[in-house]
Scaffold this active site. Structure first.
Site, PDB file in Angstrom:
ATOM      1  N   LYS A  53       0.840  -1.207   0.000  1.00  0.00           N
ATOM      2  CA  LYS A  53       0.000   0.000   0.000  1.00  0.00           C
ATOM      3  C   LYS A  53       0.877   1.260   0.000  1.00  0.00           C
ATOM      4  O   LYS A  53       0.616   2.217  -0.742  1.00  0.00           O
ATOM      5  CB  LYS A  53      -0.922  -0.005   1.230  1.00  0.00           C
ATOM      6  N   GLN A  97      -4.546  -1.620   9.675  1.00  0.00           N
ATOM      7  CA  GLN A  97      -4.377  -2.914   9.019  1.00  0.00           C
ATOM      8  C   GLN A  97      -4.939  -4.034   9.906  1.00  0.00           C
ATOM      9  O   GLN A  97      -4.614  -4.145  11.078  1.00  0.00           O
ATOM     10  CB  GLN A  97      -2.885  -3.156   8.729  1.00  0.00           C
ATOM     11  N   ASP A 120     -11.169   2.634   4.345  1.00  0.00           N
ATOM     12  CA  ASP A 120     -11.489   1.200   4.256  1.00  0.00           C
ATOM     13  C   ASP A 120     -12.994   0.988   4.045  1.00  0.00           C
ATOM     14  O   ASP A 120     -13.422  -0.098   3.671  1.00  0.00           O
ATOM     15  CB  ASP A 120     -11.089   0.509   5.566  1.00  0.00           C
TER      16      ASP A 120
END
Ligand code: NDP
Length: 295
Positions: A53, A97, A120
């Site tokens: 990422k 994460q 997200d």
């Protein structure tokens, strides 16, 4: 029959090309898109995801802040980070994460991220909008990546029977909502570990989205000839023939390629799309900030 490849890597490259232009336009107006990624603990796979990422951010000209905390970190520390970042004007996206260490409440922490920075798409406000059929907000990256890839391949979903294998908050359920949403217009069945006769159910589907986390569970005789099969699964399986002793496997068995009309590979299918959608959410959050500033 050999299935056509749903090439997530190629689709993601197109998304990235568009994002590069949008990032340049943002920078011209004085806004540098900025994503913060927080990782807690030392799970090797999670570190690989975070690094990729961060690398994608670099490639697109998006600023990234990478915060790595030890597994022993107290939840309160993470809460403080989120609170600070929520107020940081030059930061547009916050990603925690998954998975977090077991002493942390992942859902409660996600709830603390400001919805406008929830790249997200897991905040109840963003998921709630999706339930209402409002698909113009922050959408969860993996399911929206699946939808983008299907659209890119020119696959018509209207009236098609879709079966989503898996009902998780991050993949299965939002994928089902997006497939059923107005505009996509598929007729959707959601299956899970209590579903009976999964094989027969899957075999009726025009579209299968497999998100169960069970290596190669979907076999050729689960798939209607010509069906579209999207393999979301990323599973590490032992493989003594490989130097490293393992390989990546999807939730779909390789022989499905002989039956399906379209199949997404693992790796190179949904994975790159997920990261591309994360980048798009970040850029969109920055664009939103620009319009708030009236530029
Ligand atoms: P979860 O473990 O959260 O959910 C799995 C779902 O599959 C659950 O709904 C579960 O049912 C269902 N399930 C499990 N076993 C069976 C079975 N034997 N038959 C039918 N249903 C079953 O996983 P995620 O949704 O987070 O992830 C799914 C897969 O996708 C994983 O391999 C993961 O690594 C991968 N993934 C890939 C991403 C990418 O970028 N490509 C991103 C995110 C995930 P129940 O609810 O009843 O327990």
């Amino acid at each position: 029959m050999t299935a056509q490849r749903l090439d997530g890597k190629a689709c993601a490259a197109e998304v990235e090309a568009d994002l590069t232009l949008r990032v340049a336009a943002l920078k011209k107006s004085g806004i540098e898109p900025h994503l913060a990624v927080i990782i807690v603990g030392d799970d090797p796979a999670s570190h690989v995801y975070v690094n990729s990422k961060v690398k994608t951010c670099e490639r697109l000209g998006i600023r990234s802040t990478h915060i790595a905390l030890p597994a022993s970190t107290e939840e309160a520390v993470l809460r403080d980070h989120i609170a600070t970042m929520n107020h940081q004007a030059d930061l547009h996206g916050i990603l925690i994460q998954s998975p977090l260490p077991s002493h942390m409440d992942e859902e409660a922490l996600t709830d603390l991220i400001h919805p406008s920075k929830d790249v997200d798409g897991f905040h109840p406000q963003n998921l709630g909008r999706l339930v209402q059929g409002r698909t113009d907000g922050m959408l969860p990256c993996t399911p929206s990546g699946v939808m983008r890839m299907l659209d890119w391949a020119g696959l018509e979903l209207t009236g098609k029977r879709a079966v989503v294998l898996g009902r998780s908050r991050i993949v299965g359920m939002p994928a089902a909502l997006l497939l059923a949403a107005k505009g996509a217009d598929a007729t959707v069945t959601v299956a899970h570990s209590r579903t009976q006769d999964l094989q027969a159910l899957a075999a009726q589907a025009d579209v299968i989205v497999a998100a169960v986390g069970r290596p190669e569970m979907v076999k050729a005789d689960w798939v209607k000839p010509g069906a579209v099969v999207v393999d979301v699964g990323i599973n590490r399986v032992d493989d003594p023939t490989r130097d490293r002793g393992w390989r990546l496997a999807g939730d779909v068995s390789p022989e499905v390629e002989d039956v399906a009309g379209w199949l997404s590979p693992v790796p190179g299918g949904v994975g790159p799309m997920t990261i591309a959608m994360l980048m798009e959410n970040t850029v969109r959050a920055a664009e939103h900030r620009r319009s708030e500033q009236g530029e």
